[in-house]
Design a protein around this motif. Structure first.
Motif, PDB file in Angstrom:
ATOM      1  N   TYR A   1     -42.610   8.058  14.202  1.00 32.14           N
ATOM      2  CA  TYR A   1     -43.991   8.395  14.515  1.00 32.14           C
ATOM      3  C   TYR A   1     -44.452   6.875  14.716  1.00 32.14           C
ATOM      4  O   TYR A   1     -44.466   6.312  13.788  1.00 32.14           O
ATOM      5  N   GLN A   2     -44.931   6.475  15.673  1.00 32.94           N
ATOM      6  CA  GLN A   2     -45.643   5.145  16.044  1.00 32.94           C
ATOM      7  C   GLN A   2     -47.062   5.031  16.176  1.00 32.94           C
ATOM      8  O   GLN A   2     -47.888   5.944  16.459  1.00 32.94           O
ATOM      9  N   SER A   3     -47.411   4.143  15.125  1.00 31.01           N
ATOM     10  CA  SER A   3     -48.956   4.021  14.969  1.00 31.01           C
ATOM     11  C   SER A   3     -49.497   3.412  16.123  1.00 31.01           C
ATOM     12  O   SER A   3     -48.851   2.432  16.958  1.00 31.01           O
ATOM     13  N   ASN A   4     -50.887   3.340  16.243  1.00 33.92           N
ATOM     14  CA  ASN A   4     -51.723   2.868  17.366  1.00 33.92           C
ATOM     15  C   ASN A   4     -51.993   1.233  16.875  1.00 33.92           C
ATOM     16  O   ASN A   4     -52.632   0.539  17.608  1.00 33.92           O
ATOM     17  N   ARG A   5     -51.981   1.093  15.516  1.00 33.97           N
ATOM     18  CA  ARG A   5     -52.274  -0.133  14.924  1.00 33.97           C
ATOM     19  C   ARG A   5     -51.136  -0.513  13.861  1.00 33.97           C
ATOM     20  O   ARG A   5     -50.529   0.392  13.217  1.00 33.97           O
ATOM     21  N   LYS A   6     -50.923  -1.799  13.506  1.00 33.57           N
ATOM     22  CA  LYS A   6     -50.039  -2.226  12.406  1.00 33.57           C
ATOM     23  C   LYS A   6     -50.988  -1.950  11.199  1.00 33.57           C
ATOM     24  O   LYS A   6     -52.121  -2.015  11.106  1.00 33.57           O
ATOM     25  N   PHE A   7     -49.862  -1.232  10.120  1.00 35.52           N
ATOM     26  CA  PHE A   7     -50.531  -1.210   9.002  1.00 35.52           C
ATOM     27  C   PHE A   7     -50.475  -2.583   8.255  1.00 35.52           C
ATOM     28  O   PHE A   7     -49.723  -3.203   8.390  1.00 35.52           O
ATOM     29  N   SER A   8     -51.670  -2.392   7.211  1.00 37.42           N
ATOM     30  CA  SER A   8     -51.670  -3.795   6.507  1.00 37.42           C
ATOM     31  C   SER A   8     -50.421  -3.726   5.428  1.00 37.42           C
ATOM     32  O   SER A   8     -49.909  -2.413   5.318  1.00 37.42           O
ATOM     33  N   ALA A   9     -50.310  -4.895   4.813  1.00 41.18           N
ATOM     34  CA  ALA A   9     -49.159  -4.836   3.678  1.00 41.18           C
ATOM     35  C   ALA A   9     -49.411  -3.780   2.618  1.00 41.18           C
ATOM     36  O   ALA A   9     -48.657  -2.906   2.095  1.00 41.18           O
ATOM     37  N   ALA A  10     -50.526  -3.877   2.310  1.00 39.90           N
ATOM     38  CA  ALA A  10     -51.188  -2.762   1.314  1.00 39.90           C
ATOM     39  C   ALA A  10     -50.845  -1.347   1.698  1.00 39.90           C
ATOM     40  O   ALA A  10     -50.502  -0.594   0.910  1.00 39.90           O
ATOM     41  N   GLU A  11     -51.343  -0.963   2.978  1.00 39.21           N
ATOM     42  CA  GLU A  11     -51.125   0.360   3.547  1.00 39.21           C
ATOM     43  C   GLU A  11     -49.877   0.756   3.614  1.00 39.21           C
ATOM     44  O   GLU A  11     -49.275   1.756   3.200  1.00 39.21           O
ATOM     45  N   GLU A  12     -48.823  -0.219   4.001  1.00 35.48           N
ATOM     46  CA  GLU A  12     -47.496   0.021   4.310  1.00 35.48           C
ATOM     47  C   GLU A  12     -46.873   0.545   2.703  1.00 35.48           C
ATOM     48  O   GLU A  12     -46.064   1.255   2.584  1.00 35.48           O
TER      49      GLU A  12
ATOM     50  N   ILE B   1     -40.566   2.149   7.027  1.00 38.36           N
ATOM     51  CA  ILE B   1     -41.589   1.702   8.233  1.00 38.36           C
ATOM     52  C   ILE B   1     -40.977   0.301   8.657  1.00 38.36           C
ATOM     53  O   ILE B   1     -40.473  -0.344   7.739  1.00 38.36           O
ATOM     54  N   ARG B   2     -40.681   0.563   9.962  1.00 39.60           N
ATOM     55  CA  ARG B   2     -40.385  -0.808  10.649  1.00 39.60           C
ATOM     56  C   ARG B   2     -41.440  -1.349  11.368  1.00 39.60           C
ATOM     57  O   ARG B   2     -42.200  -0.827  12.203  1.00 39.60           O
ATOM     58  N   TYR B   3     -41.407  -2.680  11.316  1.00 42.15           N
ATOM     59  CA  TYR B   3     -42.285  -3.475  12.037  1.00 42.15           C
ATOM     60  C   TYR B   3     -43.866  -3.240  11.757  1.00 42.15           C
ATOM     61  O   TYR B   3     -44.762  -3.832  12.572  1.00 42.15           O
ATOM     62  N   GLY B   4     -44.269  -2.570  10.577  1.00 43.95           N
ATOM     63  CA  GLY B   4     -45.558  -2.109  10.498  1.00 43.95           C
ATOM     64  C   GLY B   4     -46.184  -1.339  11.373  1.00 43.95           C
ATOM     65  O   GLY B   4     -47.266  -0.766  11.051  1.00 43.95           O
ATOM     66  N   PHE B   5     -45.503  -0.542  12.302  1.00 42.88           N
ATOM     67  CA  PHE B   5     -45.719   0.395  13.093  1.00 42.88           C
ATOM     68  C   PHE B   5     -45.315   1.626  13.095  1.00 42.88           C
ATOM     69  O   PHE B   5     -45.843   2.648  13.471  1.00 42.88           O
ATOM     70  N   PHE B   6     -43.924   1.764  12.737  1.00 40.80           N
ATOM     71  CA  PHE B   6     -43.276   2.826  13.031  1.00 40.80           C
ATOM     72  C   PHE B   6     -42.710   3.665  11.631  1.00 40.80           C
ATOM     73  O   PHE B   6     -42.043   2.906  10.663  1.00 40.80           O
ATOM     74  N   ILE B   7     -43.220   4.712  11.696  1.00 40.73           N
ATOM     75  CA  ILE B   7     -42.687   5.619  10.151  1.00 40.73           C
ATOM     76  C   ILE B   7     -41.654   6.327  10.730  1.00 40.73           C
ATOM     77  O   ILE B   7     -41.598   7.177  11.835  1.00 40.73           O
ATOM     78  N   ILE B   8     -40.349   6.150  10.112  1.00 41.91           N
ATOM     79  CA  ILE B   8     -39.106   6.851  10.597  1.00 41.91           C
ATOM     80  C   ILE B   8     -38.628   7.565   9.315  1.00 41.91           C
ATOM     81  O   ILE B   8     -38.383   7.235   8.381  1.00 41.91           O
ATOM     82  N   LEU B   9     -38.376   8.944   9.868  1.00 37.82           N
ATOM     83  CA  LEU B   9     -38.061   9.816   9.007  1.00 37.82           C
ATOM     84  C   LEU B   9     -36.605  10.170   9.250  1.00 37.82           C
ATOM     85  O   LEU B   9     -36.016  10.572  10.543  1.00 37.82           O
ATOM     86  N   THR B  10     -35.401  10.145   8.433  1.00 34.36           N
ATOM     87  CA  THR B  10     -34.032  10.321   8.437  1.00 34.36           C
ATOM     88  C   THR B  10     -33.674  11.487   7.658  1.00 34.36           C
ATOM     89  O   THR B  10     -33.899  11.480   6.438  1.00 34.36           O
ATOM     90  N   VAL B  11     -32.842  12.594   8.016  1.00 32.35           N
ATOM     91  CA  VAL B  11     -32.366  13.494   7.450  1.00 32.35           C
ATOM     92  C   VAL B  11     -31.011  13.712   7.743  1.00 32.35           C
ATOM     93  O   VAL B  11     -30.559  13.939   9.086  1.00 32.35           O
ATOM     94  N   ASP B  12     -29.823  13.569   6.798  1.00 35.33           N
ATOM     95  CA  ASP B  12     -28.621  13.743   7.118  1.00 35.33           C
ATOM     96  C   ASP B  12     -28.271  15.066   7.027  1.00 35.33           C
ATOM     97  O   ASP B  12     -28.303  15.787   5.712  1.00 35.33           O
ATOM     98  N   GLU B  13     -28.070  15.887   8.084  1.00 32.44           N
ATOM     99  CA  GLU B  13     -27.836  17.282   7.891  1.00 32.44           C
ATOM    100  C   GLU B  13     -26.337  17.849   7.463  1.00 32.44           C
ATOM    101  O   GLU B  13     -26.090  18.806   7.547  1.00 32.44           O
TER     102      GLU B  13
END
Length: 159
Positions: free
Chosen positions: A12-23, A50-62
Motif C-alpha cells: 500500500y503506497q501512501s500519497n505522502r511520506k509518513f513522519s517518523a512519529a506517524e511511521e 514500512i519502507r522509504y516512509g511511503f510503502f506499507i508492506i504486509l507479508t504472509v507466509d502461506e
C-alpha cells in the motif's frame, strides 16, 4: 523468523511520506494486527513493514496457513483505518512512485506523464512496481528501471 520467498505480499503506497512519529505509531498498529492475524482460526505467519516512509508492506507466509478472503478483508479494513486516521491515500493506483537522487517521490499519473514527457523520468529512472505478489518478486522486481516496468508500456508513447 524467516519467510518463504513465495510468501504473499500486499503493498500500500501512501500519497505522502509518513513522519517518523506517524511511521512509529503505524508500525505498532500493524504489528498488533499481524500478531493476531488469523485465517479460519489459524494463526497466519505474518509481518508488516514500512519502507522509504511511503510503502506499507504486509507479508504472509502461506506455508503455515493460507490467507482467506476474510483475513484479507480484515487487513484492508486496517489499511482503510490508517488511511482515515492519517489523512493519506493508500489505495490510489494512479499515484506513481519513483526515485530521484535516491529520494522517493510520489506523483499523480498526470504529473508523472509530464515528467516522462520532459525527460525528467528517463528509461533508467527507478520506479516501484507495487503489483508484485511474492517476497521473491519484492526483492527482485519491485524497484526496477522505468524501461523494464509496466509503467513503460502505459507511457510508451512518450518515450
Amino acid at each position: 523468523m524467516s519467510f518463504s520467498p513465495q510468501s504473499r505480499i500486499w503493498i500500500y503506497q501512501s500519497n505522502r511520506k509518513f513522519s517518523a512519529a506517524e511511521e512509529s505509531t503505524i508500525l505498532k498498529k500493524l504489528e498488533a494486527f499481524t500478531n493476531q492475524w488469523k485465517a479460519h482460526g489459524n494463526e497466519l505467519l505474518a509481518k508488516a513493514e514500512i519502507r522509504y516512509g511511503f510503502f506499507i508492506i504486509l507479508t504472509v507466509d502461506e506455508s503455515q496457513a493460507n490467507v482467506t478472503g476474510c483475513s484479507i478483508d480484515s487487513s484492508v479494513r486496517l489499511i482503510k483505518e490508517i488511511e482515515q486516521e492519517y489523512n493519506v491515500d493508500l489505495f490510489n493506483r494512479f499515484n506513481i512512485a519513483y526515485k530521484l537522487n535516491n529520494e522517493v517521490i510520489v506523483n499523480n499519473k498526470e504529473d508523472f506523464e509530464t515528467l516522462v514527457n520532459i525527460k525528467q523520468i528517463t528509461p533508467n529512472t527507478i520506479v516501484f512496481n507495487n503489483m508484485v505478489q511474492t517476497l521473491a518478486e519484492l526483492e527482485t522486481k519491485w524497484e526496477v528501471p522505468f524501461q523494464n516496468s509496466w509503467h513503460s508500456t502505459v507511457f510508451a508513447h512518450l518515450l
